[in-house]
Design an enzyme around this catalytic site. Structure first.
Site, mmCIF file in Angstrom:
data_model
loop_
_atom_site.group_PDB
_atom_site.id
_atom_site.type_symbol
_atom_site.label_atom_id
_atom_site.label_comp_id
_atom_site.label_asym_id
_atom_site.label_seq_id
_atom_site.Cartn_x
_atom_site.Cartn_y
_atom_site.Cartn_z
ATOM 1 N N LYS A 84 67.867 6.756 51.342
ATOM 2 C CA LYS A 84 66.945 7.472 52.240
ATOM 3 C C LYS A 84 65.907 6.478 52.789
ATOM 4 C CE LYS A 84 66.471 11.386 53.057
ATOM 5 N NZ LYS A 84 67.026 12.187 54.188
ATOM 6 N N THR A 92 61.809 11.834 52.406
ATOM 7 C CA THR A 92 61.368 12.342 51.107
ATOM 8 C C THR A 92 60.272 11.478 50.489
ATOM 9 O OG1 THR A 92 62.140 12.597 48.820
ATOM 10 C CG2 THR A 92 63.407 11.105 50.184
#
Ligand code: NAD
Ligand code: DAU
Length: 330
Positions: A146, A118
């Site tokens: 992440k 992301t």
């Protein structure tokens, strides 16, 4: 190709599976834990082999990869920033332990590995756009875990020479997105004349990417990306949240008075913007402008009550009340 798609029952994963099966003739194995966001009905119209399990479970990973796959694409994640602030535990487990287990199994079998990541790993940017060289500065437990997963993937390329690729996408929207996220939440609330909860001043900017464009970008990186490379996959348009909400009010025929300013998200990133020159140089281009994709998405939700009715009358109600301090419909 025969692909293992981890998290394929979710929003982007299911759109990816549909495109790969229909447009590329691929054979797909899906490994999914079926959390609240993983829904078998997302894939009911697509042929695939399903393995029910968690990516952090080595036996499930071995079973899925043992089906003779050529590549692994890992979409599996906890994906809602607000939930990561309320309960970070599952984010740490899925993103770090889960990514590690998949990498180990793929390394053992010599399988190419694509990590779906992301733009949030770069943090917030006031002007200009992030490149793949921008430093990682994540702000939330979601984006921090992440980013941790991305670094682990990079280490498997650097240390073991594994064939890895990382794709970092900007904000996706389109069919099958769970209604906790801004666009489907506002569409469904507007269709029900529920209030539209805008965080803070609503001037936070997101870089909107139609889900099929992201799915095609990931496919492109899978087929043409270099080993060890990172590719940003950004949308063609940026828009402040308040403008997104006002456009949804217009498209649904709702009344603007249902917009309500509520307490801001803690640590809220102000703006995301991704520079995607690197993947564009490989031949990918976003096809859907926000001005076309948003009405298309409103139409999809309007026409597919069968999909969202069980969600809005199920566990989502309790989540909504916890998050917004008010029941749906008030
Ligand atoms: P989603 O929440 O709709 O779907 C996630 C899927 O992963 C679900 O099917 C869920 O059941 C599954 N899953 C969760 N934990 C799992 C585990 N431990 N083991 C196996 N399966 C598990 O998410 P999404 O919006 O489709 O996002 C998919 C990926 O794309 C994520 O990695 C996310 O970080 C990334 N991403 C999302 C966006 C966005 O705007 N939605 C943008 C860029 C990148
Ligand atoms: O940028 C990519 C990321 O986009 C993905 O990695 C995440 O998985 C995905 O959830 C998304 O994160 P955001 O936090 O940007 O998405 P969300 O839909 O939660 O919020 C978008 C913007 O809208 C954000 O500025 C917060 C705001 N918002 C959101 C909700 C749910 C509101 O103002 N009100 C709301 O009720």
């Amino acid at each position: 190709m025969r692909l293992l798609v981890c998290g394929g029952a979710g929003f982007i994963g299911s759109n990816f599976v549909r495109i790969r099966v229909r447009d590329h003739g691929d054979d797909v194995v899906v490994l999914d834990k079926l959390t609240y966001a993983g829904r078998p009905e997302n894939l009911q119209d697509v042929e695939h082999t399903f393995v029910h399990g968690a990516i952090e479970d080595p036996e499930a990973a071995a079973e899925a990869m043992g089906k003779g796959v050529d590549a692994v694409i890992n979409f599996a994640a906890e994906t809602h920033v607000d939930r990561s602030i309320a309960e970070p535990d599952a984010f740490v487990k899925t993103h770090t332990q889960g990514t590690y287990v998949l990498l180990e199994e793929a390394r053992r079998r010599g399988i190419r590995y694509v990590q779906v990541s992301t733009d949030e790993v770069y943090g917030s940017i006031e002007e200009g756009s992030f490149t793949e060289e921008s430093p990682l500065a994540p702000s939330s437990p979601y984006s921090a875990t992440k980013a941790g997963a991305d670094l682990l993937v990079w280490s498997y390329f650097h240390t073991f020479g594994m064939e890895t690729v990382i794709c970092r996408g900007s904000n996706n929207y389109g069919p099958y997105q769970y209604p906790e996220k801004l666009i489907p939440l506002m569409i469904l609330n507007a269709l029900h004349a529920d209030r539209l909860p805008v965080y803070g001043d609503g001037m936070q900017v997101r870089n909107w990417l139609y889900v099929e464009d992201f799915a095609r970008g990931i496919g492109h990186a899978l087929e043409h990306g270099g080993a060890g490379e990172v590719y940003n996959v950004g949308g063609p348009d940026e828009c402040p949240n308040l403008e997104v909400v006002k456009r949804i009010v217009e498209l649904t025929g709702a009344d603007e008075s249902i917009i309500e300013y509520v307490t801001d998200r803690p640590g809220h990133d102000r703006r995301y913007s991704l520079g995607s020159e690197k993947i564009r140089a490989l031949g990918w281009e976003a096809q859907v402008r926000f001005s076309d994709g948003l009405p298309r998405t409103v139409d999809w939700y309007r026409d597919n009550a069968w999909w969202w009715e069980p969600i809005r009358s199920g566990d989502y109600r309790a989540y909504y009340e916890r998050q917004y301090g008010k029941a749906l419909g008030r």
